[in-house]
Design a protein around this motif. Structure first.
Motif, PDB file in Angstrom:
ATOM      1  N   GLN A   2      34.628  25.826  42.320  1.00 25.68           N
ATOM      2  CA  GLN A   2      34.638  25.921  41.253  1.00 25.68           C
ATOM      3  C   GLN A   2      35.665  26.683  40.013  1.00 25.68           C
ATOM      4  O   GLN A   2      35.265  26.939  38.684  1.00 25.68           O
ATOM      5  CB  GLN A   2      34.027  27.169  40.569  1.00 25.68           C
ATOM      6  CG  GLN A   2      32.167  26.754  41.939  1.00 25.68           C
ATOM      7  CD  GLN A   2      30.886  27.445  41.234  1.00 25.68           C
ATOM      8  OE1 GLN A   2      30.468  27.970  39.998  1.00 25.68           O
ATOM      9  NE2 GLN A   2      30.586  28.549  42.209  1.00 25.68           N
ATOM     10  N   VAL A   3      37.396  26.965  40.510  1.00 24.39           N
ATOM     11  CA  VAL A   3      37.921  27.756  39.386  1.00 24.39           C
ATOM     12  C   VAL A   3      39.274  26.230  39.210  1.00 24.39           C
ATOM     13  O   VAL A   3      39.558  25.693  39.862  1.00 24.39           O
ATOM     14  CB  VAL A   3      38.421  28.707  39.640  1.00 24.39           C
ATOM     15  CG1 VAL A   3      40.077  29.661  39.627  1.00 24.39           C
ATOM     16  CG2 VAL A   3      37.949  29.921  40.832  1.00 24.39           C
ATOM     17  N   ILE A   4      39.561  26.816  37.634  1.00 25.21           N
ATOM     18  CA  ILE A   4      40.063  25.484  37.294  1.00 25.21           C
ATOM     19  C   ILE A   4      41.190  26.859  36.435  1.00 25.21           C
ATOM     20  O   ILE A   4      40.949  26.991  35.002  1.00 25.21           O
ATOM     21  CB  ILE A   4      38.936  25.022  36.047  1.00 25.21           C
ATOM     22  CG1 ILE A   4      38.431  23.752  37.176  1.00 25.21           C
ATOM     23  CG2 ILE A   4      40.266  23.632  35.354  1.00 25.21           C
ATOM     24  CD1 ILE A   4      37.436  22.417  36.202  1.00 25.21           C
ATOM     25  N   PRO A   5      41.782  26.972  37.226  1.00 30.30           N
ATOM     26  CA  PRO A   5      42.992  27.806  35.908  1.00 30.30           C
ATOM     27  C   PRO A   5      44.185  27.072  35.532  1.00 30.30           C
ATOM     28  O   PRO A   5      45.260  26.897  35.453  1.00 30.30           O
ATOM     29  CB  PRO A   5      44.401  27.925  37.341  1.00 30.30           C
ATOM     30  CG  PRO A   5      44.061  26.905  39.034  1.00 30.30           C
ATOM     31  CD  PRO A   5      42.402  25.926  38.689  1.00 30.30           C
ATOM     32  N   VAL A   6      43.330  26.303  34.042  1.00 29.30           N
ATOM     33  CA  VAL A   6      43.835  26.434  32.936  1.00 29.30           C
ATOM     34  C   VAL A   6      44.002  27.284  31.891  1.00 29.30           C
ATOM     35  O   VAL A   6      42.721  27.547  31.237  1.00 29.30           O
ATOM     36  CB  VAL A   6      44.135  24.642  32.846  1.00 29.30           C
ATOM     37  CG1 VAL A   6      45.121  24.433  33.726  1.00 29.30           C
ATOM     38  CG2 VAL A   6      42.534  24.168  32.598  1.00 29.30           C
ATOM     39  N   PRO A   7      44.453  26.880  31.068  1.00 35.71           N
ATOM     40  CA  PRO A   7      44.240  27.206  29.337  1.00 35.71           C
ATOM     41  C   PRO A   7      42.919  26.770  28.846  1.00 35.71           C
ATOM     42  O   PRO A   7      42.262  25.523  29.490  1.00 35.71           O
ATOM     43  CB  PRO A   7      45.078  27.219  28.547  1.00 35.71           C
ATOM     44  CG  PRO A   7      46.520  27.227  29.161  1.00 35.71           C
ATOM     45  CD  PRO A   7      46.013  26.909  30.571  1.00 35.71           C
ATOM     46  N   GLY A   8      42.135  27.777  27.980  1.00 39.40           N
ATOM     47  CA  GLY A   8      40.817  27.252  27.939  1.00 39.40           C
ATOM     48  C   GLY A   8      39.548  27.921  28.296  1.00 39.40           C
ATOM     49  O   GLY A   8      38.382  27.439  28.146  1.00 39.40           O
ATOM     50  N   GLY A   9      40.696  28.642  29.435  1.00 37.16           N
ATOM     51  CA  GLY A   9      39.284  29.514  29.770  1.00 37.16           C
ATOM     52  C   GLY A   9      39.527  30.950  29.359  1.00 37.16           C
ATOM     53  O   GLY A   9      40.615  31.369  29.532  1.00 37.16           O
ATOM     54  N   VAL A  10      38.854  31.638  28.626  1.00 36.00           N
ATOM     55  CA  VAL A  10      39.210  32.679  27.561  1.00 36.00           C
ATOM     56  C   VAL A  10      38.629  34.069  28.290  1.00 36.00           C
ATOM     57  O   VAL A  10      37.440  33.823  28.109  1.00 36.00           O
ATOM     58  CB  VAL A  10      39.185  32.562  26.283  1.00 36.00           C
ATOM     59  CG1 VAL A  10      39.819  34.222  25.999  1.00 36.00           C
ATOM     60  CG2 VAL A  10      39.861  31.231  25.663  1.00 36.00           C
ATOM     61  N   LEU A  11      39.502  34.892  28.404  1.00 34.75           N
ATOM     62  CA  LEU A  11      38.485  36.676  28.883  1.00 34.75           C
ATOM     63  C   LEU A  11      38.183  37.184  27.388  1.00 34.75           C
ATOM     64  O   LEU A  11      38.856  37.090  26.434  1.00 34.75           O
ATOM     65  CB  LEU A  11      39.844  37.136  29.336  1.00 34.75           C
ATOM     66  CG  LEU A  11      39.143  38.125  30.671  1.00 34.75           C
ATOM     67  CD1 LEU A  11      38.134  37.742  31.742  1.00 34.75           C
ATOM     68  CD2 LEU A  11      40.386  38.558  31.715  1.00 34.75           C
ATOM     69  N   LEU A  12      37.005  37.493  28.053  1.00 34.34           N
ATOM     70  CA  LEU A  12      36.543  38.546  26.579  1.00 34.34           C
ATOM     71  C   LEU A  12      36.116  39.202  27.301  1.00 34.34           C
ATOM     72  O   LEU A  12      35.980  39.902  28.353  1.00 34.34           O
ATOM     73  CB  LEU A  12      34.956  37.718  26.384  1.00 34.34           C
ATOM     74  CG  LEU A  12      34.532  36.707  25.799  1.00 34.34           C
ATOM     75  CD1 LEU A  12      33.417  36.514  26.219  1.00 34.34           C
ATOM     76  CD2 LEU A  12      35.076  36.928  24.863  1.00 34.34           C
ATOM     77  N   ARG A  13      37.235  40.830  26.710  1.00 30.18           N
ATOM     78  CA  ARG A  13      37.192  41.787  26.897  1.00 30.18           C
ATOM     79  C   ARG A  13      36.278  42.960  25.776  1.00 30.18           C
ATOM     80  O   ARG A  13      36.438  42.599  23.888  1.00 30.18           O
ATOM     81  CB  ARG A  13      38.784  42.486  26.807  1.00 30.18           C
ATOM     82  CG  ARG A  13      39.211  42.382  27.744  1.00 30.18           C
ATOM     83  CD  ARG A  13      40.050  42.832  28.325  1.00 30.18           C
ATOM     84  NE  ARG A  13      41.171  41.589  29.682  1.00 30.18           N
ATOM     85  CZ  ARG A  13      41.185  42.661  30.539  1.00 30.18           C
ATOM     86  NH1 ARG A  13      39.966  43.636  30.991  1.00 30.18           N
ATOM     87  NH2 ARG A  13      42.021  41.684  31.818  1.00 30.18           N
ATOM     88  N   ASP A  14      35.635  44.042  25.375  1.00 31.27           N
ATOM     89  CA  ASP A  14      35.078  44.336  24.734  1.00 31.27           C
ATOM     90  C   ASP A  14      36.229  45.906  24.326  1.00 31.27           C
ATOM     91  O   ASP A  14      37.548  45.139  24.481  1.00 31.27           O
ATOM     92  CB  ASP A  14      33.902  45.877  25.383  1.00 31.27           C
ATOM     93  CG  ASP A  14      34.644  46.611  26.334  1.00 31.27           C
ATOM     94  OD1 ASP A  14      35.795  47.420  26.283  1.00 31.27           O
ATOM     95  OD2 ASP A  14      33.158  47.082  27.113  1.00 31.27           O
ATOM     96  N   GLU A  15      36.381  46.309  23.890  1.00 30.26           N
ATOM     97  CA  GLU A  15      37.411  47.323  22.424  1.00 30.26           C
ATOM     98  C   GLU A  15      38.134  48.121  23.563  1.00 30.26           C
ATOM     99  O   GLU A  15      39.039  48.516  23.477  1.00 30.26           O
ATOM    100  CB  GLU A  15      36.296  47.987  21.471  1.00 30.26           C
ATOM    101  CG  GLU A  15      36.007  47.056  20.315  1.00 30.26           C
ATOM    102  CD  GLU A  15      35.347  47.582  19.374  1.00 30.26           C
ATOM    103  OE1 GLU A  15      35.314  49.324  18.926  1.00 30.26           O
ATOM    104  OE2 GLU A  15      35.517  47.328  18.056  1.00 30.26           O
TER     105      GLU A  15
END
Length: 141
Positions: A93-106
């Motif tokens: 299931q992993v597609i290791p390319v840009p366009g997968g953006v990690l979301l982080r909290d403060e």
């Protein structure tokens, strides 16, 4: 912190709007929570039907590895066997390319990920970041 449905929809709406503004091919976007579960998804008219799996794979890899798509791609180039093994662990299931953006909290904690697909990976990432910023969240490309 979790991602609300309203924030997820904002991310998607603005990501798709950014794609139109940039003249990109039809995009698809998904927002996942910190557990890798789909919070929201949209596929623009004209986007290929298989784009859900690609958007999901970009975001899923980011959230499961705690590593944005750009970092995953660099890791895949440097250690192809490692990323192949990781992809095996996650059922391909992993597609290791840009366009997968990690979301982080403060505080820097992972709260989810966004996957955008349809144009070049770099353009997909630009569109995703527009949506993330509009939702007032922190994205890591």
């Amino acid at each position: 912190m979790t991602i609300s449905l309203k924030s997820a929809q904002t991310i998607i709406d603005i990501s798709l709007a950014k794609g139109k503004e940039m003249g990109l091919k039809p995009l698809s976007a998904v927002v996942l929570d910190a557990g890798g579960h789909v919070q929201a998804f949209a596929r623009e008219d004209g986007a290929a039907p298989g784009r859900f799996a690609i958007a999901h794979g970009k975001a899923y890899g980011a959230v499961m590895l705690g590593m944005a798509g750009t970092a995953q791609m660099a890791r895949a180039e440097a250690q192809a066997y490692f990323m192949a093994a990781v992809n095996g662990v996650y059922g391909g299931q992993v597609i290791p390319v840009p366009g997968g953006v990690l979301l982080r909290d403060e505080a820097g904690e992972v709260i989810g990920a966004v996957g955008v697909t349809g144009d070049t990976s770099d353009n997909d990432a630009i569109a995703a970041m527009a949506g993330i910023e509009a939702a007032g969240l922190i994205g890591e490309i």
